[in-house]
Each structure stands twice: as structure tokens, then as C-alpha cells.
Write a protein that holds these residues in place. Structure first.
Motif, mmCIF file in Angstrom:
data_model
loop_
_atom_site.group_PDB
_atom_site.id
_atom_site.type_symbol
_atom_site.label_atom_id
_atom_site.label_comp_id
_atom_site.label_asym_id
_atom_site.label_seq_id
_atom_site.Cartn_x
_atom_site.Cartn_y
_atom_site.Cartn_z
ATOM 1 N N PHE A 67 -31.987 39.916 -9.718
ATOM 2 C CA PHE A 67 -32.143 40.090 -11.158
ATOM 3 C C PHE A 67 -33.153 41.179 -11.507
ATOM 4 O O PHE A 67 -32.968 41.900 -12.484
ATOM 5 N N VAL A 68 -34.199 41.325 -10.712
ATOM 6 C CA VAL A 68 -35.168 42.392 -10.973
ATOM 7 C C VAL A 68 -34.515 43.759 -10.772
ATOM 8 O O VAL A 68 -34.691 44.653 -11.588
ATOM 9 N N ARG A 69 -33.754 43.924 -9.723
ATOM 10 C CA ARG A 69 -33.137 45.223 -9.434
ATOM 11 C C ARG A 69 -31.903 45.523 -10.289
ATOM 12 O O ARG A 69 -31.593 46.674 -10.551
ATOM 13 N N ASN A 70 -31.187 44.483 -10.739
ATOM 14 C CA ASN A 70 -29.932 44.695 -11.451
ATOM 15 C C ASN A 70 -29.985 44.351 -12.936
ATOM 16 O O ASN A 70 -29.104 44.757 -13.684
ATOM 17 N N GLY A 71 -30.980 43.582 -13.347
ATOM 18 C CA GLY A 71 -31.057 43.145 -14.733
ATOM 19 C C GLY A 71 -29.953 42.146 -15.045
ATOM 20 O O GLY A 71 -29.098 41.859 -14.211
ATOM 21 N N VAL A 72 -29.982 41.605 -16.251
ATOM 22 C CA VAL A 72 -28.950 40.676 -16.712
ATOM 23 C C VAL A 72 -29.050 40.593 -18.229
ATOM 24 O O VAL A 72 -30.153 40.534 -18.772
ATOM 25 N N THR A 73 -27.952 40.600 -18.915
ATOM 26 C CA THR A 73 -27.871 40.610 -20.376
ATOM 27 C C THR A 73 -28.932 41.539 -20.969
ATOM 28 O O THR A 73 -28.882 42.734 -20.737
ATOM 29 N N ILE A 74 -29.927 40.994 -21.690
ATOM 30 C CA ILE A 74 -30.927 41.858 -22.332
ATOM 31 C C ILE A 74 -32.047 42.285 -21.389
ATOM 32 O O ILE A 74 -32.835 43.162 -21.727
ATOM 33 N N MET A 75 -32.121 41.678 -20.207
ATOM 34 C CA MET A 75 -33.178 42.046 -19.254
ATOM 35 C C MET A 75 -32.808 43.361 -18.573
ATOM 36 O O MET A 75 -31.727 43.494 -18.014
ATOM 37 N N PRO A 76 -33.711 44.332 -18.610
ATOM 38 C CA PRO A 76 -33.427 45.604 -17.935
ATOM 39 C C PRO A 76 -33.579 45.465 -16.426
ATOM 40 O O PRO A 76 -34.184 44.514 -15.936
ATOM 41 N N PHE A 77 -33.021 46.417 -15.703
ATOM 42 C CA PHE A 77 -33.289 46.480 -14.267
ATOM 43 C C PHE A 77 -34.575 47.268 -14.060
ATOM 44 O O PHE A 77 -34.982 48.044 -14.929
ATOM 45 N N PHE A 78 -35.221 47.052 -12.926
ATOM 46 C CA PHE A 78 -36.463 47.758 -12.619
ATOM 47 C C PHE A 78 -36.265 48.591 -11.358
ATOM 48 O O PHE A 78 -35.840 48.077 -10.329
ATOM 49 N N ARG A 79 -36.581 49.868 -11.475
ATOM 50 C CA ARG A 79 -36.444 50.801 -10.356
ATOM 51 C C ARG A 79 -37.576 50.614 -9.354
ATOM 52 O O ARG A 79 -38.634 50.069 -9.689
ATOM 53 N N LYS A 80 -37.371 51.145 -8.163
ATOM 54 C CA LYS A 80 -38.401 51.078 -7.122
ATOM 55 C C LYS A 80 -39.638 51.872 -7.502
ATOM 56 O O LYS A 80 -40.711 51.620 -6.979
ATOM 57 N N THR A 81 -39.485 52.805 -8.434
ATOM 58 C CA THR A 81 -40.657 53.558 -8.903
ATOM 59 C C THR A 81 -41.481 52.743 -9.889
ATOM 60 O O THR A 81 -42.625 53.100 -10.174
ATOM 61 N N GLU A 82 -40.897 51.662 -10.419
ATOM 62 C CA GLU A 82 -41.624 50.765 -11.317
ATOM 63 C C GLU A 82 -42.181 49.575 -10.545
ATOM 64 O O GLU A 82 -43.366 49.252 -10.652
ATOM 65 N N ILE A 83 -41.310 48.917 -9.821
ATOM 66 C CA ILE A 83 -41.689 47.780 -8.969
ATOM 67 C C ILE A 83 -41.227 48.124 -7.561
ATOM 68 O O ILE A 83 -40.028 48.174 -7.287
ATOM 69 N N SER A 84 -42.176 48.388 -6.683
ATOM 70 C CA SER A 84 -41.829 48.770 -5.311
ATOM 71 C C SER A 84 -41.207 47.581 -4.582
ATOM 72 O O SER A 84 -41.286 46.430 -5.038
ATOM 73 N N ASP A 85 -40.605 47.852 -3.436
ATOM 74 C CA ASP A 85 -40.032 46.767 -2.636
ATOM 75 C C ASP A 85 -41.108 45.768 -2.203
ATOM 76 O O ASP A 85 -40.863 44.563 -2.178
ATOM 77 N N VAL A 86 -42.278 46.270 -1.882
ATOM 78 C CA VAL A 86 -43.384 45.385 -1.492
ATOM 79 C C VAL A 86 -43.770 44.492 -2.674
ATOM 80 O O VAL A 86 -43.953 43.278 -2.522
ATOM 81 N N GLU A 87 -43.875 45.080 -3.854
ATOM 82 C CA GLU A 87 -44.215 44.298 -5.040
ATOM 83 C C GLU A 87 -43.099 43.313 -5.382
ATOM 84 O O GLU A 87 -43.366 42.179 -5.783
ATOM 85 N N LEU A 88 -41.852 43.736 -5.204
ATOM 86 C CA LEU A 88 -40.719 42.847 -5.469
ATOM 87 C C LEU A 88 -40.741 41.642 -4.527
ATOM 88 O O LEU A 88 -40.527 40.507 -4.959
#
Length: 102
Positions: A67-88
Motif C-alpha cells: 500500500f505504501v508503494r502502490n497507494g489505494v483510493t485516495i492514498m497516494p503512492f510513495f516513491r523510494k525518494t520519499e520513503i526509502s526501502d530501509v524506511e519502508l
């Protein structure tokens, strides 16, 4: 080499998931009536599951990451430049352990 250093830093900082969650997620998913993600989950689950993500016990790391990487309905997706894989990974670990503390 940088990725290994980031992984070590994340493992050495168990609060990283909470910090990243508070920066990127809590504005929409904190408990209460003022948060659009919480309200959307309230409408979707109608009390069958907790509406605030930190109170859920059914989340899996893969679900959180999806869900963080792909988003859902009104939730946006977050790129690796916003939330790194380590942070994810840290967010996923944080959220999947929160519901078990109840």
C-alpha cells in the motif's frame, strides 16, 4: 555500501519505523475524526477492524509495503525518494508489531 550502512542504522534504531510513520503516515492515519485515512478505513470496515493503523493486528509487512508503494483510493503512492526501502521496512515492522501490543 550505502545500503548496508542504512540497514545497519535502521537495525540500530528501533524507533525509525515510528519516526517515519509519524512523518509520512500519521497525518492521515492517526486515531480520531480528523484523519482522512482513518475515516476511510472506518467506513470500509464498519467496526470489524480498528480504523487506526497503529491499532491493527492483521497487517503484514508485505501488505504495508504494497500500500505504501502502490497507494489505494485516495492514498497516494510513495516513491523510494520519499520513503526509502530501509524506511519502508522499518514502517512495516513498526505497524505489524503495534497491534500485538494491545
Amino acid at each position: 555500501m550505502l545500503a548496508a550502512a542504512q540497514c545497519f542504522a535502521a537495525e540500530g534504531n528501533p524507533d525509525l519505523g515510528k519516526q517515519v510513520y509519524e512523518k509520512w503516515c500519521s497525518a492521515c492515519h492517526a486515531p480520531g475524526d480528523a484523519y482522512p485515512g482513518t475515516l476511510a478505513l472506518r467506513a470500509k470496515y464498519k467496526g470489524a477492524l480498528p480504523e487506526a493503523l497503529e491499532q491493527r493486528s492483521d497487517l503484514t509487512p508485505d501488505m504495508v509495503k504494497y500500500f505504501v508503494r502502490n497507494g489505494v483510493t485516495i492514498m497516494p503512492f510513495f516513491r523510494k525518494t520519499e520513503i526509502s526501502d530501509v524506511e519502508l521496512n522499518a514502517i512495516a515492522d513498526y505497524l505489524t508489531k503495534q497491534g500485538t501490543k494491545q
